[in-house]
Design a protein around this motif. Sequence first.
Motif, mmCIF file in Angstrom:
data_model
loop_
_atom_site.group_PDB
_atom_site.id
_atom_site.type_symbol
_atom_site.label_atom_id
_atom_site.label_comp_id
_atom_site.label_asym_id
_atom_site.label_seq_id
_atom_site.Cartn_x
_atom_site.Cartn_y
_atom_site.Cartn_z
ATOM 1 N N THR A 286 40.658 106.423 -46.660
ATOM 2 C CA THR A 286 40.712 104.980 -46.795
ATOM 3 C C THR A 286 39.317 104.400 -46.620
ATOM 4 O OG1 THR A 286 41.087 104.633 -44.428
ATOM 5 C CG2 THR A 286 43.047 104.968 -45.817
ATOM 6 N N ALA A 287 39.160 103.118 -46.947
ATOM 7 C CA ALA A 287 37.874 102.450 -46.735
ATOM 8 C C ALA A 287 37.502 102.468 -45.253
ATOM 9 C CB ALA A 287 37.932 101.014 -47.257
ATOM 10 N N GLU A 288 38.511 102.311 -44.386
ATOM 11 C CA GLU A 288 38.240 102.365 -42.956
ATOM 12 C C GLU A 288 37.766 103.755 -42.552
ATOM 13 O OE1 GLU A 288 40.430 100.375 -39.273
ATOM 14 O OE2 GLU A 288 41.589 102.076 -40.068
ATOM 15 N N GLY A 289 38.397 104.784 -43.101
ATOM 16 C CA GLY A 289 37.973 106.145 -42.793
ATOM 17 C C GLY A 289 36.538 106.410 -43.215
ATOM 18 N N THR A 290 36.139 105.884 -44.350
ATOM 19 C CA THR A 290 34.757 106.038 -44.813
ATOM 20 C C THR A 290 33.792 105.394 -43.831
ATOM 21 O OG1 THR A 290 35.480 106.072 -47.134
ATOM 22 C CG2 THR A 290 33.163 105.558 -46.711
ATOM 23 N N ARG A 291 34.151 104.206 -43.331
ATOM 24 C CA ARG A 291 33.304 103.537 -42.334
ATOM 25 C C ARG A 291 33.249 104.342 -41.041
ATOM 26 N NH1 ARG A 291 36.286 99.046 -44.055
ATOM 27 N NH2 ARG A 291 37.391 98.949 -42.045
ATOM 28 N N PHE A 292 34.400 104.849 -40.608
ATOM 29 C CA PHE A 292 34.429 105.623 -39.364
ATOM 30 C C PHE A 292 33.517 106.847 -39.454
ATOM 31 C CE2 PHE A 292 38.962 104.280 -37.854
ATOM 32 C CZ PHE A 292 38.479 103.019 -37.557
ATOM 33 N N LEU A 293 33.594 107.570 -40.545
ATOM 34 C CA LEU A 293 32.774 108.777 -40.692
ATOM 35 C C LEU A 293 31.294 108.438 -40.704
ATOM 36 C CD1 LEU A 293 34.950 110.700 -43.290
ATOM 37 C CD2 LEU A 293 34.492 111.427 -40.939
ATOM 38 N N ALA A 294 30.954 107.277 -41.284
ATOM 39 C CA ALA A 294 29.548 106.864 -41.323
ATOM 40 C C ALA A 294 29.057 106.383 -39.960
ATOM 41 C CB ALA A 294 29.361 105.764 -42.358
ATOM 42 N N ALA A 295 29.958 105.777 -39.177
ATOM 43 C CA ALA A 295 29.549 105.153 -37.918
ATOM 44 C C ALA A 295 29.659 106.081 -36.714
ATOM 45 C CB ALA A 295 30.393 103.902 -37.669
ATOM 46 N N ASN A 296 30.396 107.169 -36.851
ATOM 47 C CA ASN A 296 30.676 108.036 -35.708
ATOM 48 C C ASN A 296 30.295 109.475 -36.035
ATOM 49 O OD1 ASN A 296 32.394 106.097 -33.870
ATOM 50 N ND2 ASN A 296 33.243 105.858 -35.936
ATOM 51 N N PRO A 297 29.059 109.863 -35.765
ATOM 52 C CA PRO A 297 28.620 111.219 -36.099
ATOM 53 C C PRO A 297 29.399 112.316 -35.370
ATOM 54 C CG PRO A 297 26.969 110.080 -34.756
ATOM 55 C CD PRO A 297 27.969 109.051 -35.181
ATOM 56 N N HIS A 298 30.067 111.956 -34.288
ATOM 57 C CA HIS A 298 30.878 112.947 -33.575
ATOM 58 C C HIS A 298 32.216 113.194 -34.267
ATOM 59 C CE1 HIS A 298 31.803 108.921 -32.089
ATOM 60 N NE2 HIS A 298 33.036 109.344 -31.857
ATOM 61 N N MET A 299 32.577 112.362 -35.255
ATOM 62 C CA MET A 299 33.827 112.537 -35.994
ATOM 63 C C MET A 299 33.606 113.543 -37.107
ATOM 64 S SD MET A 299 36.186 109.757 -38.101
ATOM 65 C CE MET A 299 37.023 109.053 -36.674
ATOM 66 N N LYS A 300 34.361 114.627 -37.087
ATOM 67 C CA LYS A 300 34.188 115.704 -38.059
ATOM 68 C C LYS A 300 35.274 115.726 -39.130
ATOM 69 C CE LYS A 300 30.885 116.992 -35.300
ATOM 70 N NZ LYS A 300 29.477 116.661 -35.618
ATOM 71 N N PHE A 301 36.387 115.014 -38.887
ATOM 72 C CA PHE A 301 37.483 115.013 -39.857
ATOM 73 C C PHE A 301 38.261 113.724 -39.726
ATOM 74 C CE2 PHE A 301 42.050 115.813 -40.647
ATOM 75 C CZ PHE A 301 41.990 116.087 -42.011
ATOM 76 N N PHE A 302 38.673 113.168 -40.875
ATOM 77 C CA PHE A 302 39.499 111.960 -40.936
ATOM 78 C C PHE A 302 40.547 112.133 -42.018
ATOM 79 C CE2 PHE A 302 40.800 108.016 -42.881
ATOM 80 C CZ PHE A 302 41.040 107.177 -41.809
ATOM 81 N N ASN A 303 41.745 111.653 -41.745
ATOM 82 C CA ASN A 303 42.816 111.622 -42.737
ATOM 83 C C ASN A 303 43.811 110.558 -42.287
ATOM 84 O OD1 ASN A 303 45.867 112.715 -43.021
ATOM 85 N ND2 ASN A 303 44.742 113.179 -44.900
ATOM 86 N N ALA A 304 44.447 109.855 -43.222
ATOM 87 C CA ALA A 304 45.361 108.774 -42.859
ATOM 88 C C ALA A 304 46.745 108.944 -43.484
ATOM 89 C CB ALA A 304 44.765 107.428 -43.251
ATOM 90 N N GLN A 305 47.166 110.197 -43.706
ATOM 91 C CA GLN A 305 48.543 110.434 -44.140
ATOM 92 C C GLN A 305 49.452 110.588 -42.930
ATOM 93 O OE1 GLN A 305 47.014 113.703 -46.741
ATOM 94 N NE2 GLN A 305 48.471 112.910 -48.247
ATOM 95 N N ARG A 306 50.737 110.645 -43.164
ATOM 96 C CA ARG A 306 51.713 110.810 -42.083
ATOM 97 C C ARG A 306 51.941 112.289 -41.808
ATOM 98 N NH1 ARG A 306 50.639 106.153 -42.754
ATOM 99 N NH2 ARG A 306 49.204 107.003 -41.222
ATOM 100 N N GLY A 307 52.490 112.614 -40.614
ATOM 101 C CA GLY A 307 52.782 113.997 -40.302
ATOM 102 C C GLY A 307 52.700 114.297 -38.819
ATOM 103 N N TYR A 308 52.177 115.474 -38.493
ATOM 104 C CA TYR A 308 52.059 115.935 -37.107
ATOM 105 C C TYR A 308 50.969 116.989 -37.065
ATOM 106 C CZ TYR A 308 55.050 119.641 -39.059
ATOM 107 O OH TYR A 308 55.566 120.646 -39.844
#
Length: 502
Positions: free
Chosen positions: A436-458
């Motif tokens: 998502t657009a938010e995920g793109t911002r998070f990855l750019a702003a948080n170098p400690h974040m190595k993975f992002f995904n916004a689907q449902r699951g567990y």
Amino acid sequence: MLGTGEWGSGSAFASPVMKDDPFSLGVASGEPRSDGVVLWTRLAPEPFAQDGKGGMPDRPVRVQYELAHDKRFRRVVRRGSVVATPELAHSVHPEIHGLLPDREYYYRFRAGSYVSPVGRTRTTPPPWSTPRDLKFAFASCQAWQDGYFTAYEHMAQEDLDLVVHLGDYLYEYGVQSNRRGVVTDPRFHTETVDLARYRLQYGLYKSEAPLQQAHARFPWIMTFDDHEVENNWADGIPEKDQDPRAFTQRRAAAFQALYEHAPLRRAQLPQGPDVQMYRRLSYGRLADFTMLDTRQYRDDQPCGDGASADCADRFAPDRSLLGDRQRDWVLNGFSRSAARWQVLGNQAPMGQTDQDPGPGTTVWMDPWDGYVAERNRLLAEAEGRGVRNLVVITGDRHQNYAWDLKRDYEDPGSATVGSEFVGTSVTSGGDGADMTAEGTRFLAANPHMKFFNAQRGYVRVRVEPERWTSDFRVLPYVTRPGAPVSTRASVVVEDGVPGVQV
């Protein structure tokens, strides 16, 4: 239906004649130990009864149970009975002791002429042992109106030792329409405030077959976040302006309804508006689960809650999310534990979530970003007290993250002292998306974040002495039934090497 047979008559508090199956909400087990578990069911032939009584009479009813080595109950190891009372909505929580460690068992209940579905449970390994592995899944956030509980259909087919649920098991909001947009029964339209309404909401959620399947398949370790009571509540402070006495009554009702619908021990039986939910469960010397309570003892969110780029109060040295007593208990546990992996069951993200890819820092106040000094102390103490591997598992955010925990996020050169896996929602937020657009911002702003995904699951986890592996299990949709499941990413933590490796 079966006759009395070997169960025995159980004449005291004899069961009434029931026209419908009282086991409409299924069965469950939880709080696994090396010598036992707690079993659960609630008698509710009419789970949607508006008075919250589930169609049961206002008198005690005896419920019998059996525990066996085999699903046909040819090798029964325990028989007993417990009394289901109207004061606890005819729920029962028999605590079984004296079982063999690291063993699979099957269980069932009987009330009157009705026999429950069969559940499967498992004890943990001996306290002194180092198991070859631990396999578990964790989940959170399951707004009924937002989607189908398909994730639990897939979870029930996994090879797991246990399940951890990290909160938002239900949502307090009124349900105006179902997943197909059809207006629901008016009984569900109001927000949950009193005990009868909370019981009705649990009846709606727990009537879902996939959720019942996952409960019947594995023992669960459960806690709560905010929506089991009210969004973003903090200690005795509600999110919305209301009479504090009314909120205290609401909290008491919410906690009682949670206990009535969860496989919890008597130690977790609420005392009015208070409940003891922080606790520690061990899996041999491989892992300790330290379950946190980040709601009951916290200071109010700083700067009016929400998000802020300039909230100085979030750095206040005396600001606490855990409260003094719980924090000291956590830190002392770090010192005493012999486990190779320290697992914190946490409700809202511990790692910093900067929303601003530029030079500023904009964070939400409700999670640990609003309580920076305590976060820094906890992470520093984990390192200073010799925690070999600190891994935090978290819900709340309706997104999947894998990231490093830093000793101080204000210091760009700060050391990595642990790892955090934030799991997405089961349904909350609808279908979601891979990026998502938010995920793109998070990855750019948080170098400690190595993975992002916004689907449902567990998240499915395998813990071995030398390695932790988190598989992010995701569904392409939840707004219609039948979605397949796949592993979007597998992220590893190596023994003795803090931080995640994608």
